[in-house]
Design an enzyme around this catalytic site. Structure first.
Site, short mmCIF file in Angstrom:
data_model
loop_
_atom_site.label_atom_id
_atom_site.label_comp_id
_atom_site.label_asym_id
_atom_site.label_seq_id
_atom_site.Cartn_x
_atom_site.Cartn_y
_atom_site.Cartn_z
N ASP A 1 -7.39 13.46 36.14
CA ASP A 1 -7.11 12.94 34.80
C ASP A 1 -6.67 14.08 33.89
O ASP A 1 -7.35 14.40 32.91
CB ASP A 1 -8.35 12.24 34.24
CG ASP A 1 -8.06 11.48 32.95
OD1 ASP A 1 -6.87 11.20 32.68
OD2 ASP A 1 -9.02 11.16 32.22
N LEU A 2 -5.54 14.67 34.21
CA LEU A 2 -5.05 15.80 33.42
C LEU A 2 -4.49 15.29 32.10
O LEU A 2 -3.42 14.68 32.06
CB LEU A 2 -3.97 16.56 34.19
CG LEU A 2 -3.48 17.85 33.53
CD1 LEU A 2 -4.62 18.85 33.33
CD2 LEU A 2 -2.36 18.49 34.35
#
Length: 243
Positions: free
Chosen positions: A168-169
């Site tokens: 989940d950048l």
């Protein structure tokens, strides 16, 4: 780092024995810290965070929560598939590996899971990064300029060169401090063989996050020139740099 595992009827704890030689299940209870006057605040998001002043310094206690529609059914419960597959143990060990490589991530101190039949719940304690603001906060305060964007790109490239895939950048998971940048929240993160497809997927997720938070409010052309192009320049230069 010397890690130990302690298990009893309350759950199983994996911890850094060099840093926290004495630890028990109370450490994973925010109310315990509140009663002691050592709870300094709480954060939102899927993995609920409590900021605590522990005997070994300022830390972040995260309780894992599911996201999406399944959260309405399972909440904070995960399907049991073995100790080493628990979200907290996997993230703890990934953090240890990245620290050994010299990557800027929080120091893991302890992880715990509590199994109940076919499900378990999970928690993680990491050392708190001092004087940190998220990239999202920098954007909101108009501190995200071309120089910081380039540094962010270089940061992401350092992880990609090591094959670190972040699940989940986004702008909330990049921290900016006076001493440098950090990446946080490696729940479901993996080590992969570096490949263009997943690297570009990570970057696309970060781009969507920035735009969602308003980075393009002055126009997409301005965003491209002043934020995204410098970010990609920093990324490309770092990916091409010799070890």
């Amino acid at each position: 780092m010397e890690t130990h595992i302690h298990a009893n009827a309350n759950g199983t704890i994996l911890f850094d024995a060099d840093t926290v030689p004495q630890i028990d299940h109370a450490w994973f209870d925010p109310e315990y810290w509140e009663r002691k006057g050592m709870l300094r605040g709480r954060g939102g998001g899927r993995a609920s965070a409590s900021f605590i002043d522990s005997p070994v310094g300022a830390c972040v206690l995260r309780h894992y929560h599911r996201g999406g529609m399944v959260a309405n059914i399972l909440g904070d419960r995960y399907l049991w598939t073995g100790r080493d597959n628990t979200r907290c143990f996997a993230e703890f060990r990934l953090l240890v590996q990245m620290l050994e490589w010299g990557l800027p991530v929080p120091e893991p101190l302890a992880a715990r899971y509590c199994r109940r039949g076919i499900h378990y719940t999970a928690d993680l304690i990491t050392r708190r990064i001092a004087q940190a603001r998220t990239l999202a906060e920098c954007l909101q305060s108009e501190c995200l300029d071309a120089m910081l964007a380039e540094q962010c790109g270089a940061l992401v490239a350092r992880f990609h060169r090591r094959g670190v895939w972040h699940a989940d950048l986004n702008a909330h998971n990049l921290l900016v401090t006076p001493g440098g940048l950090y990446m946080i929240d490696f729940d479901r993160g993996e080590l992969r063989h570096p490949a263009r497809a997943w690297c570009e997927g990570n970057l696309a997720r970060l781009r969507r996050s920035l735009l969602k938070l308003g980075a393009g409010q002055r126009g997409e052309d301005v965003f491209e020139r002043h934020i995204w192009m410098p970010l990609m320049q920093g990324y490309a230069q770092t990916m091409e740099r010799a070890e």
